[in-house]
Design a protein around this motif. Structure first.
Motif, PDB file in Angstrom:
ATOM      1  N   ASP A 125       0.615  -1.254   0.001  1.00 28.96           N
ATOM      2  CA  ASP A 125       0.117  -0.043  -0.031  1.00 28.96           C
ATOM      3  C   ASP A 125       0.864   1.385   0.044  1.00 28.96           C
ATOM      4  O   ASP A 125       0.398   2.185  -0.048  1.00 28.96           O
ATOM      5  CB  ASP A 125      -0.855   0.065   0.957  1.00 28.96           C
ATOM      6  N   HIS A 185       0.417   4.509  -2.177  1.00 28.55           N
ATOM      7  CA  HIS A 185      -0.881   4.817  -2.901  1.00 28.55           C
ATOM      8  C   HIS A 185      -1.876   5.826  -2.167  1.00 28.55           C
ATOM      9  O   HIS A 185      -1.584   6.046  -0.851  1.00 28.55           O
ATOM     10  CB  HIS A 185      -1.719   3.664  -2.530  1.00 28.55           C
ATOM     11  N   THR A 188      -7.243   7.801   0.060  1.00 32.15           N
ATOM     12  CA  THR A 188      -8.727   7.859  -0.117  1.00 32.15           C
ATOM     13  C   THR A 188      -8.998   6.773  -1.333  1.00 32.15           C
ATOM     14  O   THR A 188     -10.277   6.461  -1.280  1.00 32.15           O
ATOM     15  CB  THR A 188      -8.998   9.147  -1.074  1.00 32.15           C
ATOM     16  N   ASN A 189      -8.100   6.150  -1.597  1.00 34.93           N
ATOM     17  CA  ASN A 189      -8.192   4.776  -2.420  1.00 34.93           C
ATOM     18  C   ASN A 189      -8.253   3.648  -1.569  1.00 34.93           C
ATOM     19  O   ASN A 189      -9.075   2.689  -1.831  1.00 34.93           O
ATOM     20  CB  ASN A 189      -7.382   4.655  -3.474  1.00 34.93           C
ATOM     21  N   LEU A 190      -7.788   3.662  -0.271  1.00 31.57           N
ATOM     22  CA  LEU A 190      -7.729   2.608   0.671  1.00 31.57           C
ATOM     23  C   LEU A 190      -8.821   2.817   1.668  1.00 31.57           C
ATOM     24  O   LEU A 190      -9.377   1.886   2.266  1.00 31.57           O
ATOM     25  CB  LEU A 190      -6.390   2.589   1.601  1.00 31.57           C
ATOM     26  N   VAL A 191      -9.477   4.035   2.078  1.00 31.85           N
ATOM     27  CA  VAL A 191     -10.259   4.458   3.158  1.00 31.85           C
ATOM     28  C   VAL A 191     -11.354   4.974   2.143  1.00 31.85           C
ATOM     29  O   VAL A 191     -11.376   6.361   1.863  1.00 31.85           O
ATOM     30  CB  VAL A 191      -9.826   5.225   4.064  1.00 31.85           C
ATOM     31  N   ARG A 192     -12.250   4.314   1.686  1.00 32.33           N
ATOM     32  CA  ARG A 192     -13.233   4.498   0.711  1.00 32.33           C
ATOM     33  C   ARG A 192     -14.683   5.234   1.299  1.00 32.33           C
ATOM     34  O   ARG A 192     -15.424   5.639   0.371  1.00 32.33           O
ATOM     35  CB  ARG A 192     -13.647   3.598  -0.004  1.00 32.33           C
ATOM     36  N   HIS A 193     -14.712   5.362   2.406  1.00 29.65           N
ATOM     37  CA  HIS A 193     -15.934   5.946   2.906  1.00 29.65           C
ATOM     38  C   HIS A 193     -16.144   7.459   2.565  1.00 29.65           C
ATOM     39  O   HIS A 193     -15.280   8.265   2.358  1.00 29.65           O
ATOM     40  CB  HIS A 193     -15.876   6.050   4.531  1.00 29.65           C
ATOM     41  N   PRO A 194     -17.185   7.860   1.979  1.00 27.11           N
ATOM     42  CA  PRO A 194     -17.404   9.061   1.300  1.00 27.11           C
ATOM     43  C   PRO A 194     -17.215  10.214   2.200  1.00 27.11           C
ATOM     44  O   PRO A 194     -16.685  11.190   1.669  1.00 27.11           O
ATOM     45  CB  PRO A 194     -19.102   8.902   0.735  1.00 27.11           C
ATOM     46  N   LYS A 203     -13.543  10.962   2.125  1.00 27.66           N
ATOM     47  CA  LYS A 203     -13.055  11.731   1.117  1.00 27.66           C
ATOM     48  C   LYS A 203     -13.313  13.326   0.997  1.00 27.66           C
ATOM     49  O   LYS A 203     -12.433  13.972   0.877  1.00 27.66           O
ATOM     50  CB  LYS A 203     -13.600  11.015  -0.028  1.00 27.66           C
ATOM     51  N   PRO A 257     -13.004   0.459   7.713  1.00 29.62           N
ATOM     52  CA  PRO A 257     -13.193  -0.286   6.679  1.00 29.62           C
ATOM     53  C   PRO A 257     -12.825  -1.743   6.999  1.00 29.62           C
ATOM     54  O   PRO A 257     -13.217  -2.547   5.909  1.00 29.62           O
ATOM     55  CB  PRO A 257     -12.016   0.403   5.695  1.00 29.62           C
TER      56      PRO A 257
END
Length: 433
Positions: free
Chosen positions: A138, A141, A144-150, A153, A170
């Motif tokens: 990871d 990277h 925001t690609n790994l913690v995808r909660h809106p 973001k 997550p």
């Protein structure tokens, strides 16, 4: 380095010249002897330069420079000293980094370092457990690609990190996390994530308790208020000495009903994070209606209530919730502003978003009270608040309504000069006719 190195260089050059002249004396070729001597000296110097270049290009971190003598020995010795000093400094820095990493690895909170673009640079072991990060795949990277909660973001991209964000993990949605973001250095981010599951459960228990108790109290209170109204309708048939107690009981029953209604409204606002009926709301006619109600509430106090509003500026959200929040601010101004005072309501927008301000010239509020005004049941002056018949929940309702509409409340007040309550809404909440 030997401080007499310049003298040593001069002596070696003189020695080379003397040797060349002796050779010229033997061969009777003084010029060519000097040329050959200088060429040999230059060739030796070039060889030393080549050795230095080869070492600089191919040496390992702890490999010492080559041996030499004369001026080049001094140069190589100086490089070796600098190399040793640099190695000692690097080892000290590495020891500090190792200690920091060991201490953060022992923390139960996740500590994550992000670059200016939000890409992962380093994290401790707690981040693996709370966020499911994997080392090393990871690394590099975007977070925001790994913690995808809106919500995360939006929180990360908004740049407003004064307040922490709460969201489910997550890895396990039964684990609730609190995220703090701090900028440092060249716009890098330090992200601290804490497990607040226990606090979340306690808060949920409190909300459930308040909601359930408020709901259960409504029925007996309705019965009591109903009987009191019946008795007051036939007050002529009641013993005169009971008339005043009945009036006071009816008044306090009404106050309790208002309190329960506010508690239930707060419980409803806390149950969800965004209004279900999110539609454009015409704010100007809503404020006109609230102004009329405030004028009626003012009655013989003769307040001068003025309204300045952009008729085309609408706000996305729930009309009932916005009415509750805005009316609380205006009615508070009416309650606490002395007779004959002025109250100004202003609704406008600019590049920062939409804004509603309620300004009065009342007694004002001391600065020490301002941070706590939106707390439930907080009283600036308990005797004055009781005389106005308030529940102490009005500004708490305002705060929760604004949070649900992506807004915030600013309070400015000067004792003796009045107060200004301003609601700020993001540009994304604006709608126009």
């Amino acid at each position: 380095m030997n401080p007499d190195w310049r003298g040593a260089v001069v002596r070696r050059l003189l020695l080379m010249v003397v040797a060349s002249l002796l050779l010229g004396l033997l061969t009777d070729q003084y010029a060519w002897s000097l040329v050959v001597g200088l060429a040999l000296y230059l060739g030796w110097t070039l060889v030393q330069l080549l050795r230095l270049h080869t070492w600089l290009k191919d040496h390992q971190p702890e490999e010492p420079p080559p041996d030499g003598y004369g001026i080049w020995g001094e140069v190589f010795d100086g490089l070796y000293k600098l190399q040793r000093d640099d190695l000692r400094a690097r080892r000290r820095l590495q020891a500090i980094i190792d200690r920091v990493q060991e201490s953060t690895a022992a923390l139960k909170d996740a500590v994550i370092m992000l670059d200016s673009d939000g890409n992962l640079e380093w994290w401790n072991s707690a981040a693996n457990r709370l966020l499911g990060l994997k080392d090393p795949q990871d690394s590099g990277h975007p977070i925001t690609n790994l913690v995808r909660h809106p919500a995360f973001k939006d929180y990360f991209e908004s740049g407003r990190h004064q307040e922490p964000l709460e969201l489910p993990s997550p890895v396990n949605d039964r684990i609730h996390l609190q995220v703090h973001l701090t900028r440092y250095g060249n716009s890098e981010h330090l992200m601290v994530v804490r497990d607040v599951t226990r606090l979340h459960l306690l808060e949920q228990m409190r909300k459930d308790f308040v909601a359930n108790v408020s709901h259960e109290l409504r029925t007996p209170l309705t019965v009591i208020a109903g009987y009191l109204e019946t008795l007051l309708e036939n007050v002529d048939q009641v013993n005169p000495r009971w008339q005043r107690p009945l009036l006071q009981m009816n008044q306090q029953a009404g106050r309790m009903q208002h309190l329960l209604n506010d508690l239930l409204l707060l419980a409803k606002l806390e149950a969800t994070t965004y209004p279900s009926n999110n539609q454009p709301v015409a704010v100007e006619p809503l404020l006109q209606s609230i102004r009329s109600d405030a004028q009626a509430l003012s009655a013989d106090k003769n307040h001068r209530i003025t309204l300045e509003a952009d008729a085309e500026l609408q706000l996305k959200g729930s009309e009932n919730e916005l009415r509750s929040a805005f009316s609380n601010l205006v009615f508070n101004a009416v309650k606490y502003t002395p007779a004959g005072g002025e109250i100004h309501i202003h609704w406008w927008c600019n590049e920062q978003g939409a804004h509603l301000s309620v300004q009065d010239n009342g007694p004002g509020i001391e600065a020490k009270h301002l941070p706590r005004l939106t707390e439930r049941f907080y009283r600036v002056d308990s005797s004055r608040a009781s005389s106005t018949g308030g529940t102490g929940l009005g500004l708490a309702i305002v705060k929760h309504v604004l949070l649900r509409h992506q807004g915030r409340l600013d309070i400015n007040s000067t004792p003796g000069k009045g107060s200004t309550f301003t609601c700020h809404f993001q540009s994304s909440q604006i709608a126009r006719l």
